[in-house]
Design a protein around this motif. Structure first.
Motif, mmCIF file in Angstrom:
data_model
loop_
_atom_site.group_PDB
_atom_site.id
_atom_site.type_symbol
_atom_site.label_atom_id
_atom_site.label_comp_id
_atom_site.label_asym_id
_atom_site.label_seq_id
_atom_site.Cartn_x
_atom_site.Cartn_y
_atom_site.Cartn_z
ATOM 1 N N UNK A 100 0.436 9.315 10.286
ATOM 2 C CA UNK A 100 -0.058 8.493 11.100
ATOM 3 C C UNK A 100 -0.469 8.829 12.432
ATOM 4 N N UNK A 101 -0.548 9.995 12.788
ATOM 5 C CA UNK A 101 -0.902 10.474 14.097
ATOM 6 C C UNK A 101 -2.426 9.932 14.650
ATOM 7 N N UNK A 102 -3.006 9.538 13.583
ATOM 8 C CA UNK A 102 -4.325 9.437 13.933
ATOM 9 C C UNK A 102 -4.794 7.850 13.341
ATOM 10 N N UNK A 103 -4.373 6.657 14.443
ATOM 11 C CA UNK A 103 -4.436 5.481 13.910
ATOM 12 C C UNK A 103 -5.922 4.897 13.159
ATOM 13 N N UNK A 104 -6.819 5.608 13.560
ATOM 14 C CA UNK A 104 -8.109 5.156 13.308
ATOM 15 C C UNK A 104 -8.271 5.630 11.628
ATOM 16 N N UNK A 105 -7.546 6.616 11.171
ATOM 17 C CA UNK A 105 -7.560 7.032 9.840
ATOM 18 C C UNK A 105 -6.939 6.221 9.029
ATOM 19 N N UNK A 106 -5.840 5.700 9.397
ATOM 20 C CA UNK A 106 -4.786 4.741 8.813
ATOM 21 C C UNK A 106 -5.416 3.303 8.767
ATOM 22 N N UNK A 107 -5.864 2.872 9.842
ATOM 23 C CA UNK A 107 -6.719 1.629 9.771
ATOM 24 C C UNK A 107 -7.698 1.415 8.586
ATOM 25 N N UNK A 108 -8.692 2.577 8.740
ATOM 26 C CA UNK A 108 -9.877 2.684 7.621
ATOM 27 C C UNK A 108 -9.174 2.646 6.378
ATOM 28 N N UNK A 109 -8.195 3.523 6.068
ATOM 29 C CA UNK A 109 -7.466 3.348 4.763
ATOM 30 C C UNK A 109 -6.779 2.080 4.431
ATOM 31 N N UNK A 110 -6.186 1.452 5.262
ATOM 32 C CA UNK A 110 -5.753 0.126 5.081
ATOM 33 C C UNK A 110 -6.904 -0.892 4.776
ATOM 34 N N UNK A 111 -7.790 -0.852 5.379
ATOM 35 C CA UNK A 111 -8.935 -1.831 5.086
ATOM 36 C C UNK A 111 -9.276 -1.569 3.673
ATOM 37 N N UNK A 112 -9.520 -0.193 3.366
ATOM 38 C CA UNK A 112 -10.190 0.024 1.885
ATOM 39 C C UNK A 112 -9.156 -0.428 0.904
ATOM 40 N N UNK A 113 -7.900 -0.691 1.209
ATOM 41 C CA UNK A 113 -6.824 -0.889 0.273
ATOM 42 C C UNK A 113 -7.092 -2.440 0.201
ATOM 43 N N UNK A 114 -7.167 -3.013 1.373
ATOM 44 C CA UNK A 114 -7.107 -4.440 1.161
ATOM 45 C C UNK A 114 -8.390 -5.018 0.738
ATOM 46 N N UNK A 115 -9.533 -4.404 1.091
ATOM 47 C CA UNK A 115 -10.710 -4.780 0.259
ATOM 48 C C UNK A 115 -10.706 -4.609 -1.319
ATOM 49 N N UNK A 116 -10.252 -3.528 -1.591
ATOM 50 C CA UNK A 116 -9.907 -3.031 -3.338
ATOM 51 C C UNK A 116 -9.095 -4.312 -3.753
ATOM 52 N N UNK A 117 -8.001 -4.558 -3.201
ATOM 53 C CA UNK A 117 -7.077 -5.549 -3.751
ATOM 54 C C UNK A 117 -7.828 -6.710 -4.015
ATOM 55 N N UNK A 118 -8.826 -7.235 -3.223
ATOM 56 C CA UNK A 118 -9.270 -8.367 -3.274
ATOM 57 C C UNK A 118 -10.386 -8.375 -4.263
ATOM 58 N N UNK A 119 -11.058 -7.368 -4.109
ATOM 59 C CA UNK A 119 -12.451 -7.328 -5.123
ATOM 60 C C UNK A 119 -11.837 -6.839 -6.578
ATOM 61 N N UNK A 120 -10.709 -6.204 -6.610
ATOM 62 C CA UNK A 120 -10.251 -6.099 -8.192
ATOM 63 C C UNK A 120 -9.460 -7.299 -8.735
ATOM 64 N N UNK A 121 -8.869 -8.117 -7.803
ATOM 65 C CA UNK A 121 -8.186 -9.521 -8.259
ATOM 66 C C UNK A 121 -9.434 -10.241 -8.638
#
Length: 238
Positions: free
Chosen positions: A118-139
């Motif tokens: 987590x030393x690079x917050x932008x990487x974690x934020x992008x990964x988080x956004x991908x996962x949230x988007x996938x949860x919504x789309x898959x549901x």
């Protein structure tokens, strides 16, 4: 008698099953090593070593979670199910290649975030956004597949696939819950290694790790359930 040997579809099934095995097996290893991390009878050095093992094991399930999606899409594209979207095959070759490329990019982000803690917050934020988007789309896709009479024009009752998608979305969402619950863990473990154990530090560590257990059980149940649905395909017709 027709002799059937190895075929491309079969190898993709093997890969998909291996992802199930390593996902669940790696998670079990993470859980077991977390008990040593929480053990106040061990020295801070021993607990740090257990944390290193726990972190190393945790990369396996993360990789499996990411690759589960493109491997599943590949199996869907190879299976002659007749699904279409706007009159076009649901997963033509070019779309499968594109999904694999996107998944490998997501995998690179996941591994980078894991290794940098987590030393690079932008990487974690992008990964988080991908996962949230996938949860919504898959549901949404899962509910449509479960509720529609002929989802995407398929007449073979693919409700099992909708259930599998829903369980996959649930596993991703549970992983996000684990991330939120573990936020106090890093500072507390840093305090443990720098100033030693205190009742407050131990309470924070245990609350963080044990607070993840409901999410862990959801992931285990989702992975096992998705495996059962994928193998047995209940309710489907030829």
């Amino acid at each position: 008698m027709t002799v059937v040997g190895a075929h491309a579809h079969g190898w993709w099934i093997v890969l998909h099953l291996l992802l199930f095995v390593f996902w669940l097996g790696g998670d079990l290893g993470v859980f077991y090593s977390s008990r040593s991390v929480l053990n106040p009878a061990l020295s801070p050095g021993a607990r740090a070593a257990a944390l290193g093992i726990m972190s190393g094991l945790d990369l396996g399930p993360k990789i499996c979670l990411v690759l589960f999606l493109p491997s599943g899409v590949t199996l869907t594209a190879l299976d002659p199910h007749g699904a279409t979207l706007l009159g076009v095959d649901l997963f033509p070759v070019w779309s499968v290649v594109a999904i694999w490329a996107a998944a490998l990019g997501w995998l690179a982000l996941t591994i980078a975030d894991h290794r940098t803690h987590g030393r690079f917050p932008v990487v974690r934020r992008v990964d988080w956004a991908i996962r949230v988007g996938l949860v919504a789309a898959l549901a949404v896709g899962a509910l449509y597949t479960l509720l529609a009479a002929k989802p995407f024009g398929v007449t073979t009752e693919p409700g099992w696939l909708g259930g599998k998608l829903l369980l996959y979305a649930l596993a991703i969402a549970a992983g996000l819950g684990i991330r939120l619950t573990l936020r106090p863990f890093g500072p507390a473990f840093g305090a443990l290694t720098s100033t030693g154990s205190t009742p407050e530090v131990e309470r924070t560590l245990r609350r963080s790790v044990d607070g993840c257990l409901p999410y862990v059980w959801v992931i285990w149940g989702s992975v096992l359930g998705a495996a059962v649905l994928g193998v047995l395909k209940p309710g489907s017709v030829l």
